[in-house]
Design a protein around this motif. Structure first.
Motif, PDB file in Angstrom:
ATOM      1  N   VAL A  58      -7.601   1.914   0.286  1.00  0.00           N
ATOM      2  CA  VAL A  58      -7.579   1.333   1.630  1.00  0.00           C
ATOM      3  C   VAL A  58      -8.802   1.796   2.396  1.00  0.00           C
ATOM      4  CG1 VAL A  58      -6.167   3.256   2.491  1.00  0.00           C
ATOM      5  CG2 VAL A  58      -6.165   1.066   3.730  1.00  0.00           C
ATOM      6  N   GLN A  59      -9.295   0.954   3.318  1.00  0.00           N
ATOM      7  CA  GLN A  59     -10.401   1.344   4.188  1.00  0.00           C
ATOM      8  C   GLN A  59     -10.208   0.688   5.553  1.00  0.00           C
ATOM      9  OE1 GLN A  59     -13.651  -0.428   1.818  1.00  0.00           O
ATOM     10  NE2 GLN A  59     -14.069  -1.821   3.536  1.00  0.00           N
ATOM     11  N   LEU A  60     -10.864   1.275   6.552  1.00  0.00           N
ATOM     12  CA  LEU A  60     -10.869   0.717   7.902  1.00  0.00           C
ATOM     13  C   LEU A  60     -12.122  -0.128   8.062  1.00  0.00           C
ATOM     14  CD1 LEU A  60      -9.702   0.642  10.839  1.00  0.00           C
ATOM     15  CD2 LEU A  60     -11.235   2.568  11.327  1.00  0.00           C
ATOM     16  N   ASN A  61     -11.982  -1.446   8.150  1.00  0.00           N
ATOM     17  CA  ASN A  61     -13.125  -2.320   8.421  1.00  0.00           C
ATOM     18  C   ASN A  61     -13.358  -2.355   9.927  1.00  0.00           C
ATOM     19  OD1 ASN A  61     -12.982  -2.802   5.697  1.00  0.00           O
ATOM     20  ND2 ASN A  61     -13.124  -5.030   5.871  1.00  0.00           N
ATOM     21  N   HIS A  62     -14.529  -1.891  10.339  1.00  0.00           N
ATOM     22  CA  HIS A  62     -14.848  -1.729  11.760  1.00  0.00           C
ATOM     23  C   HIS A  62     -15.991  -2.688  12.086  1.00  0.00           C
ATOM     24  CE1 HIS A  62     -15.138   1.459  15.187  1.00  0.00           C
ATOM     25  NE2 HIS A  62     -15.088   0.220  15.632  1.00  0.00           N
ATOM     26  N   TYR A  63     -15.670  -3.801  12.761  1.00  0.00           N
ATOM     27  CA  TYR A  63     -16.635  -4.869  13.022  1.00  0.00           C
ATOM     28  C   TYR A  63     -17.269  -4.673  14.394  1.00  0.00           C
ATOM     29  CZ  TYR A  63     -14.220  -7.006   9.086  1.00  0.00           C
ATOM     30  OH  TYR A  63     -13.676  -7.250   7.843  1.00  0.00           O
TER      31      TYR A  63
ATOM     32  N   THR B 228      -1.319  18.203   9.656  1.00  0.00           N
ATOM     33  CA  THR B 228      -0.479  17.732   8.553  1.00  0.00           C
ATOM     34  C   THR B 228      -0.782  16.284   8.183  1.00  0.00           C
ATOM     35  OG1 THR B 228       1.289  17.163  10.109  1.00  0.00           O
ATOM     36  CG2 THR B 228       1.393  19.335   9.077  1.00  0.00           C
ATOM     37  N   GLY B 229      -1.967  15.801   8.508  1.00  0.00           N
ATOM     38  CA  GLY B 229      -2.379  14.475   8.070  1.00  0.00           C
ATOM     39  C   GLY B 229      -2.789  14.491   6.611  1.00  0.00           C
ATOM     40  N   TRP B 230      -2.798  13.310   6.016  1.00  0.00           N
ATOM     41  CA  TRP B 230      -3.142  13.164   4.596  1.00  0.00           C
ATOM     42  C   TRP B 230      -4.184  12.071   4.455  1.00  0.00           C
ATOM     43  CZ3 TRP B 230      -2.291   8.965   1.185  1.00  0.00           C
ATOM     44  CH2 TRP B 230      -2.475   9.255  -0.177  1.00  0.00           C
ATOM     45  N   ALA B 231      -5.248  12.351   3.705  1.00  0.00           N
ATOM     46  CA  ALA B 231      -6.354  11.406   3.554  1.00  0.00           C
ATOM     47  C   ALA B 231      -6.070  10.443   2.413  1.00  0.00           C
ATOM     48  CB  ALA B 231      -7.659  12.155   3.300  1.00  0.00           C
ATOM     49  N   ALA B 232      -5.968   9.144   2.721  1.00  0.00           N
ATOM     50  CA  ALA B 232      -5.711   8.132   1.698  1.00  0.00           C
ATOM     51  C   ALA B 232      -6.950   7.943   0.826  1.00  0.00           C
ATOM     52  CB  ALA B 232      -5.337   6.808   2.357  1.00  0.00           C
TER      53      ALA B 232
ATOM     54  N   LEU C  54       0.831  -1.207   0.000  1.00  0.00           N
ATOM     55  CA  LEU C  54       0.000   0.000   0.000  1.00  0.00           C
ATOM     56  C   LEU C  54       0.864   1.255   0.000  1.00  0.00           C
ATOM     57  CD1 LEU C  54      -2.757   1.490   0.408  1.00  0.00           C
ATOM     58  CD2 LEU C  54      -2.378   1.190   2.877  1.00  0.00           C
ATOM     59  N   LEU C  55       1.877   1.285   0.862  1.00  0.00           N
ATOM     60  CA  LEU C  55       2.720   2.486   0.968  1.00  0.00           C
ATOM     61  C   LEU C  55       3.488   2.756  -0.316  1.00  0.00           C
ATOM     62  CD1 LEU C  55       4.135   2.395   4.609  1.00  0.00           C
ATOM     63  CD2 LEU C  55       2.311   3.810   3.683  1.00  0.00           C
ATOM     64  N   LYS C  56       3.787   1.718  -1.079  1.00  0.00           N
ATOM     65  CA  LYS C  56       4.471   1.934  -2.355  1.00  0.00           C
ATOM     66  C   LYS C  56       3.551   2.603  -3.377  1.00  0.00           C
ATOM     67  CE  LYS C  56       7.671  -1.964  -1.885  1.00  0.00           C
ATOM     68  NZ  LYS C  56       8.057  -3.314  -2.400  1.00  0.00           N
ATOM     69  N   ARG C  57       2.245   2.403  -3.229  1.00  0.00           N
ATOM     70  CA  ARG C  57       1.280   2.972  -4.173  1.00  0.00           C
ATOM     71  C   ARG C  57       0.855   4.395  -3.825  1.00  0.00           C
ATOM     72  NH1 ARG C  57      -1.498  -0.090  -7.628  1.00  0.00           N
ATOM     73  NH2 ARG C  57      -3.311   1.285  -7.389  1.00  0.00           N
ATOM     74  N   LEU C  58       0.892   4.754  -2.542  1.00  0.00           N
ATOM     75  CA  LEU C  58       0.296   6.016  -2.120  1.00  0.00           C
ATOM     76  C   LEU C  58       1.006   7.269  -2.623  1.00  0.00           C
ATOM     77  CD1 LEU C  58      -0.908   5.227   1.518  1.00  0.00           C
ATOM     78  CD2 LEU C  58      -2.191   5.178  -0.633  1.00  0.00           C
TER      79      LEU C  58
ATOM     80  N   GLY D 114      -0.320  11.378  -3.870  1.00  0.00           N
ATOM     81  CA  GLY D 114      -0.034  12.618  -3.149  1.00  0.00           C
ATOM     82  C   GLY D 114       0.575  12.453  -1.774  1.00  0.00           C
ATOM     83  N   TRP D 115       0.710  11.215  -1.281  1.00  0.00           N
ATOM     84  CA  TRP D 115       1.341  11.013   0.024  1.00  0.00           C
ATOM     85  C   TRP D 115       2.806  11.427  -0.035  1.00  0.00           C
ATOM     86  CZ3 TRP D 115       1.819  10.589   4.969  1.00  0.00           C
ATOM     87  CH2 TRP D 115       2.883   9.914   5.555  1.00  0.00           C
ATOM     88  N   ASP D 116       3.215  12.294   0.905  1.00  0.00           N
ATOM     89  CA  ASP D 116       4.586  12.787   0.954  1.00  0.00           C
ATOM     90  C   ASP D 116       5.053  12.787   2.406  1.00  0.00           C
ATOM     91  OD1 ASP D 116       7.001  14.068   0.866  1.00  0.00           O
ATOM     92  OD2 ASP D 116       6.298  15.813  -0.256  1.00  0.00           O
ATOM     93  N   PRO D 117       5.892  11.835   2.800  1.00  0.00           N
ATOM     94  CA  PRO D 117       6.330  11.763   4.202  1.00  0.00           C
ATOM     95  C   PRO D 117       7.178  12.951   4.643  1.00  0.00           C
ATOM     96  CG  PRO D 117       7.550  10.199   2.830  1.00  0.00           C
ATOM     97  CD  PRO D 117       6.458  10.762   1.973  1.00  0.00           C
ATOM     98  N   HIS D 118       7.624  13.779   3.707  1.00  0.00           N
ATOM     99  CA  HIS D 118       8.375  14.974   4.083  1.00  0.00           C
ATOM    100  C   HIS D 118       7.447  16.099   4.551  1.00  0.00           C
ATOM    101  CE1 HIS D 118      12.104  13.273   2.609  1.00  0.00           C
ATOM    102  NE2 HIS D 118      11.509  12.965   1.469  1.00  0.00           N
TER     103      HIS D 118
END
Length: 530
Positions: free
Chosen positions: A483-488, A474-478, A335-339, A343-347
């Motif tokens: 990806v999603q959060l499955n909340h059971y 400074t968060g970034w929305a994926a 996943l991190l390789k695709r983001l 627009g994901w930028d860890p800097h």
């Protein structure tokens, strides 16, 4: 003469054109930069859902300390030996008081993530107004320097947002004290917090600087304050194995109270090095309200953050009914390789926010009854006041009969080697529960995130509250397609989720986790049956 004037006019026009172009270009760059960070909605949302931000400015992070000179050397404090490892018979977590104040200290950590190094102290104070506290000072003793103490003003930062809860002033609020250092720590040091620079301290912590320059892990999960009287070991095994498949290398559990079977499961994973068990900083009691418990949980999350700042690249705060599911790749590394292409930028970003999807047990029950032609009303209840879902809501849930064959195809595709143990194993919930709410939570509503440890200053359950060297969020929305959060959840609890009526109104088939089914079934069988 005429040609000279004409040349001057042409030059003026050219200069004016260049000026307009430059101004326009700068404006476009500024606008692009402004849009490169995800910003929260401007309208006000109800409590616990709005993305908020509060941090020290980058300049404050870079400021050099101004040590205070004392006429005499403060006495050496009595420093307790602290062991935070959990055991069922251990005493409650040790807190130390700052004499004459409503401040209690939990732990101290050495932080060398920014050019300005700090000692960070995790604490709580009784009350809502951090500005009402008197000034606090850090006394740091570098042990190899003999009789010397460095005294600097401590900078407090509240780990809460006041608009979340205004119900009472009788609360304990978590905060972080930052003690800037004039020089990096190369040897063991002791730190104390006092109200006057040269007072004799009544508290103290040992600090051992680590020399590790490379992360040992990519992902560490943080699980807040486990308090389960019933046996959750079957679901816990499934949850741990799921996260191990996805890429979690260590899971830090903060334990309040668990069943014997649950403890045995945790101990088994602890012996494998996958799980670490810590005392919960503040035990749950009937006297601590829901909003107080939410404040208490932040002590656990921030302790988990600072334990891992040099060990792991990301911390992932999760509950044991939540799974961060990549939809295209098989694990978080993929996943991190695709983001970055999105627009994901860890800097520039400190966290990757993931949108929440609810999977309610009663929706699966409805699906099973409809697919077996049992159209009798299923008794569906909300937790608050045991309110039955009315017929209007019941009738608005989509008919899932047409998808039954496809659901069975995924379940029967998970056949394992036949023996007495594997034949008695249940199909994992991740594969069995494929009916979700059709309402996807907006970003910031019940989201969870991958938090970049080198940038997060203070952590909240769902996202960072403050980041190093940054003002604002400074968060970034994926992207939801990635990806999603499955909340059971068993049911929709109005106390925790005020919008329950919206979330239970419609449902849909969600196959996001089915690509993990075969590997997960095999992993669970290997754990239980061998």
């Amino acid at each position: 003469m005429c040609s000279t004037r004409k040349g001057i006019r042409v030059t003026k026009y050219l200069l004016a054109g260049v000026t307009v172009f430059c101004v326009s270009w700068i404006a476009c760059v500024n606008e692009w930069n402004a849009r490169s960070h995800w910003n929260p909605p401007q309208r006000r949302y109800s409590t616990m859902k709005t993305i908020v931000a509060y941090s020290e400015s980058k300049q404050a992070e870079m400021d050099r300390p101004s040590p205070v000179t004392c006429d005499r050397l403060p006495d050496y404090p009595v420093i307790p030996e602290i062991n935070r490892t959990w055991s069922p018979h251990a005493a409650e977590a040790l807190w130390q008081q700052v004499e004459g104040t409503p401040v209690s200290l939990y732990a101290a950590y050495y932080d060398e993530r920014a050019p300005q190094h700090y000692v960070r102290v995790l604490a709580i104070f009784h009350g809502r107004n951090l500005s009402s506290l008197e000034d606090l000072y850090c006394q740091t003793r570098i042990l190899h320097d003999g009789d010397s103490v460095e005294v600097v003003a401590a900078k407090p930062l509240e780990i809460w947002w006041k608009d979340w809860d205004k119900s009472t002033n009788d609360v304990d609020t978590p905060f972080l004290l930052s003690c800037p250092l004039t020089e990096p720590l190369n040897n063991r040091a002791d730190v104390s917090i006092v109200t006057e620079p040269c007072d004799n301290p009544t508290n103290g912590f040992h600090i051992e600087p680590k020399t590790n320059n490379n992360y040992q892990r990519s992902f560490t999960i943080c699980v807040k304050d486990m308090n389960f009287q019933k046996d959750i070991s079957p679901s816990l095994i499934e949850w741990i194995e799921t996260n191990r498949l996805l890429g979690a290398e260590v899971i830090d559990f903060y334990i309040d109270n668990v069943n014997k079977n649950t403890e045995a499961t945790l101990r088994r994973y602890q012996s494998q090095g996958l799980v670490r068990l810590f005392q919960v900083p503040i035990k749950n009691t009937a006297q601590r309200s829901l909003w107080q418990r939410r404040r208490d949980n932040l002590v656990s999350y921030n302790d988990c953050l600072y334990r891992n700042i040099l060990e792991t690249e990301f911390i992932v705060p999760l509950d044991v009914d939540e799974v961060l599911v990549p939809k295209i790749t098989y694990n978080w590394h993929g996943l991190l390789k695709r983001l970055p292409r999105h627009g994901w930028d860890p800097h520039h970003h400190s966290a990757i926010l993931v949108r929440n999807v609810f999977f309610f047990d009663f929706m699966q029950h409805l699906h099973n009854n409809k697919s077996s032609n049992n159209i009798n009303r299923v008794k569906l209840y909300m937790k608050r006041d045991n309110v039955r879902i009315d017929d209007e809501v019941f009738n608005q849930i989509v008919d899932l009969h047409s998808t039954e064959k496809e659901s069975n195809k995924h379940i029967t595709g998970m056949r394992r080697e036949e023996n007495d143990c594997t034949n008695n194993l249940d199909v994992p919930k991740l594969s069995r529960n494929i009916v979700s709410s059709a309402t996807i939570s907006p970003t910031g509503y019940y989201s969870k995130s991958f938090m970049l440890t080198r940038k997060v200053l203070t952590a909240f359950n769902h996202y960072p509250l403050a980041s190093i060297g940054a003002t604002g969020f400074t968060g970034w929305a994926a992207p939801y397609k990635e990806v999603q959060l499955n909340h059971y959840k068993e049911t929709c609890n109005f106390t925790m989720v005020p919008e329950c009526a919206q979330y239970v109104k419609r449902s849909r088939i969600d196959r996001s986790a089915l690509h993990l089914s075969r590997r997960l079934a095999r992993a669970i069988a290997n754990t239980i049956c061998k």
